[in-house]
Design an enzyme around this catalytic site. Structure first.
Site, PDB file in Angstrom:
ATOM      1  CD  GLU A  31      -2.770   1.638   0.415  1.00  0.00           C
ATOM      2  OE1 GLU A  31      -3.277   0.945  -0.257  1.00  0.00           O
ATOM      3  OE2 GLU A  31      -2.505   2.985  -0.072  1.00  0.00           O
ATOM      4  CG  HIS A  49     -25.586   0.012  -2.807  1.00  0.00           C
ATOM      5  ND1 HIS A  49     -26.467   1.077  -2.646  1.00  0.00           N
ATOM      6  CD2 HIS A  49     -24.385   0.239  -2.745  1.00  0.00           C
ATOM      7  CE1 HIS A  49     -25.756   2.266  -2.555  1.00  0.00           C
ATOM      8  NE2 HIS A  49     -24.567   1.833  -2.556  1.00  0.00           N
ATOM      9  NE  ARG A 306     -19.621   7.547  -7.515  1.00  0.00           N
ATOM     10  CZ  ARG A 306     -19.976   8.788  -7.423  1.00  0.00           C
ATOM     11  NH1 ARG A 306     -19.490   9.761  -7.587  1.00  0.00           N
ATOM     12  NH2 ARG A 306     -21.063   9.024  -6.684  1.00  0.00           N
TER      13      ARG A 306
END
Lengths: 453, 240
Positions: A31, A49, A306
């Site tokens: 990372e 969702h 996004r």
């Protein structure tokens, strides 16, 4: 030689790492930032969702699968998850007429109930009277996305996965049966590489010669501290659905705060998380029209970026033993556990030998706010730092803060993982002073920018 | 269970003052604080400009600290009183609970601080706490604040500590410029070059657990002006 190298420790990378840690494998995660989940993951809405359209898309399928196993995951990893339910409301005659059709359509895939106006207003008394009816999807829920990612990271780490933070993968070269990853920490060889690099997945794919286009799409949010203003995830049924976004909603956070957003704004930079006046007014107009009044106590504006690679997730194997897990935009958080399982199956199909460990270690988090009085007594006896509350709003103890800070000397990591200082600024100085003392240096976030000089 | 007449929550100026008066009148009391006795007056005492301005209150608090035994612990419930501390949970029965939990600065978002949430943005309260602990928070500070005496004091304090300081009033949006750290701030048409933004737009009462009790002091007045806090405390005590 590692069996699997994962590039990126967002929610996707950490869940894949977690899943792989259940097998006898040597796994390493790189990372480039100082901690996990502080980029795209941190900037998302925290929604689990109920569904994603179209149902036959990859993201549609993985969303349903991820949602179905979320209770199990939250139990196993120890993160909070609440099924608060999604309320899709009809605000005009056309969408009201559509309700029976929509219900029939959705019920083929997901649990859905038709709700009458009266009932909606009882459930959500702050909604305006012009609500004409709606659909309730009880399986929709919320999490704290960074806490969820941290829980997966912790599980993976306890079960032997190696994590390298502040470690950027600069190049990947191919050998006959393996890859060599050149990183800022030196060279590492692995048989399989998983590209979970989020907004930078295109750069990583390019290292093995695969063209992938990631476009950044910013989503901004407003956070209000009026707990109980609304209790479900609420959105109006659009007359004409937008192919690129579900359109956000009047959401709630895991601790009951109100979140309005996200919108979708195409941006130049992959790190543009600025929030503008225009966006705030846009969100207030869009969701304000559902309610009789605005929620009180704005406490934050935030944005996430996004990683968009066309209309669907890109989970493929462009060259042997190199898997892209890219374009993971919404509903990526929901799908993460399902994506992880899918990737493990892909690895198995490509010849990785999977042997389940006999025992996996379940990491047990201690959170004062979740404990009964007797349990608090017990943990304080073992470690008096649990008796010292730093954040009064969310009842976070010194011990909880130090546990994270020793891993990540990042204020944002501490704040998002423990929730300390999320509701007001009162304890910020206390946290920073404590971290300065323990870690000598405190950074604001994953960018490494120093908070205190 | 130990039973007392009064439990005082918070041992800042108001809490200590109430505790003293109540003890003098012969009431049985307990006083708790999450941190240490003295509250934000102790913070001010570590800052030279503040310590002269708040001299009277600092002296008073120093005296009170000597006389009043404060228990370190967090009151998480007020009926009955439940306190979490390094010694575990303790319960107490109190006839009356005084909330002397003070105030906290309004969050930057509420003051229309927009842009990217980079490092170097502080509320006045956080900035003062940090510099009082000898932390350096930057070099060039912009204080964007509503008109208040505390702002001039903060300005001279930063200046004395070697910071470059600029002041701006709060109007409209405050747009932060910068990639990882504050690199500038735009307020209205004006752009300021700075690496640190300190915002102040008032305070609100600090009682996040919504403990029940009688609010006294800064939890009521929500200010940096301690003459107002003092007046509130006096008014309350005169009725006892």
């Amino acid at each position: 030689m590692y069996d699997v190298a994962i590039v990126g420790a967002g929610v996707t990378g950490c869940f894949v790492a977690k899943e792989l840690s259940k097998y006898n494998l040597k796994v390493i995660v790189f990372e480039r930032k100082a901690a996990m989940g502080l980029e795209q993951t941190k900037g998302c809405s925290g929604v689990i969702h109920a569904f994603q359209l179209p149902f036959n898309s990859l993201k549609g399928k993985l969303c349903l699968e991820g949602n179905a196993i979320m209770d199990e995951e939250s139990e196993e990893l120890g993160f909070s998850f609440k099924r608060v339910g999604l309320l899709l409301v009809a605000t005009n005659r056309i969408t009201k007429i559509l309700l029976p059709v929509l219900k029939a359509y959705f019920s083929r895939y997901v649990e859905v109930k038709r709700i009458e106006k009266k009932e909606i207003l009882e459930m959500e008394p702050n909604l305006r009277e012009n609500v004409k009816g709606g659909l309730l999807f009880p399986s929709a829920g919320v999490v704290n996305p960074v806490e969820m990612t941290y829980a997966a990271y912790r599980f993976a780490k306890e079960n032997g996965v190696e994590f390298k933070f502040n470690s950027k993968v600069e190049d990947i070269s191919r050998k006959p049966n393996s890859f060599v990853l050149k990183t800022s920490d030196g060279e590492f060889e692995a048989k399989y590489v998983l590209n979970c690099a989020g907004v930078y997945a295109d750069d990583v794919a390019k290292m093995v010669g695969y063209e992938l286009k990631i476009t950044p799409g910013k989503g901004s949010h407003i956070v209000f501290n009026e707990k109980g203003f609304s209790n479900h995830l609420i959105a109006a049924i659009p007359l004409k659905p937008d192919k690129r976004t579900k359109g956000g909603g009047a959401l709630v956070s895991i601790d009951g705060k109100v979140i309005w957003g996200p919108n979708l704004v195409d941006v130049e930079s992959k790190e543009d998380t600025s929030v503008t006046r225009e966006e705030i007014e846009g969100l207030k107009r869009k969701f304000g029209r559902l309610f009789k009044k605005l929620p009180k106590d704005v406490i934050a504006y935030y944005a996430g970026v996004r990683s968009i690679a066309g209309n669907d997730f890109v989970i493929n194997q462009p060259i042997r033993n190199f898997i892209n897990v890219a374009g993971i935009q919404s509903p990526g958080l929901t799908a993460a556990p399902a994506i992880a399982r899918r990737v493990v199956r892909m690895l198995a199909a490509s010849g990785l030998e999977l042997k389940k460990k006999e025992n996996t270690i379940k990491y047990k988090f201690t959170r004062i706010r979740e404990l009964s009085k007797d349990e608090i007594e017990k943990v304080v006896e073992q470690n008096p730092d649990y008796g010292e509350i730093i954040c009064l709003c969310n009842l976070v103890s010194k011990a909880e803060i130090l546990e994270v800070a020793r891993d990540f000397p990042s204020f944002d990591a501490v704040k998002h993982i423990t929730r300390a200082g999320m509701d007001c600024n009162k304890c910020h100085a206390d946290i920073i002073v404590l971290m300065q003392r323990e870690c000598n240096k405190t950074v604001k976030d994953c960018t490494g920018s120093e908070l205190v000089w | 269970m130990v039973a007392v007449d009064y439990v005082v929550i918070g041992a800042g100026y108001a809490g200590l003052k109430c505790a003293e008066t109540l003890m003098d009148k012969g009431f049985k009391i307990l006083i708790f604080d999450m941190r240490e006795s003295g509250g934000e007056i102790s913070v001010f005492s570590k800052l030279s400009d503040f310590s002269s301005k708040y001299e009277k209150y600092i002296e008073e608090v120093e005296e009170l600290k000597k006389d009043i035994p404060v228990d370190i612990g967090t009151v998480i419930k007020s009926k009955p009183v439940i306190v979490n501390s390094g010694n575990g949970l303790k319960r107490f029965e109190a006839k009356r609970v005084l909330l002397c939990t003070g105030a906290t600065d309004v969050a930057p978002a509420k003051l229309n601080v927009l842009g990217k949430r980079v490092a170097g943005i502080y509320t006045l309260e956080t900035a003062l706490r940090l510099i009082s602990e000898n932390n350096r928070i930057g070099n060039e500070v912009l204080i964007a604040a509503k008109e208040d005496k505390i702002v001039e004091l903060a300005e001279s304090q930063f200046y004395r500590l070697g910071y470059e300081v600029e002041l701006s009033e709060l109007y409209g949006d405050i747009s932060v410029i910068g990639k990882d750290r504050v690199e500038g701030v735009k307020i209205g048409e004006e752009t300021y070059n700075c690496d640190t933004l300190v915002v102040y737009g008032g305070r609100s009462s600090f009682n996040p657990l919504k403990l029940r009790g009688t609010p006294v002091g800064n939890v009521v007045t929500c200010t940096y002006d301690y003459s107002k806090v003092e007046e509130n405390v006096k008014n309350f005590l005169s009725k006892i």
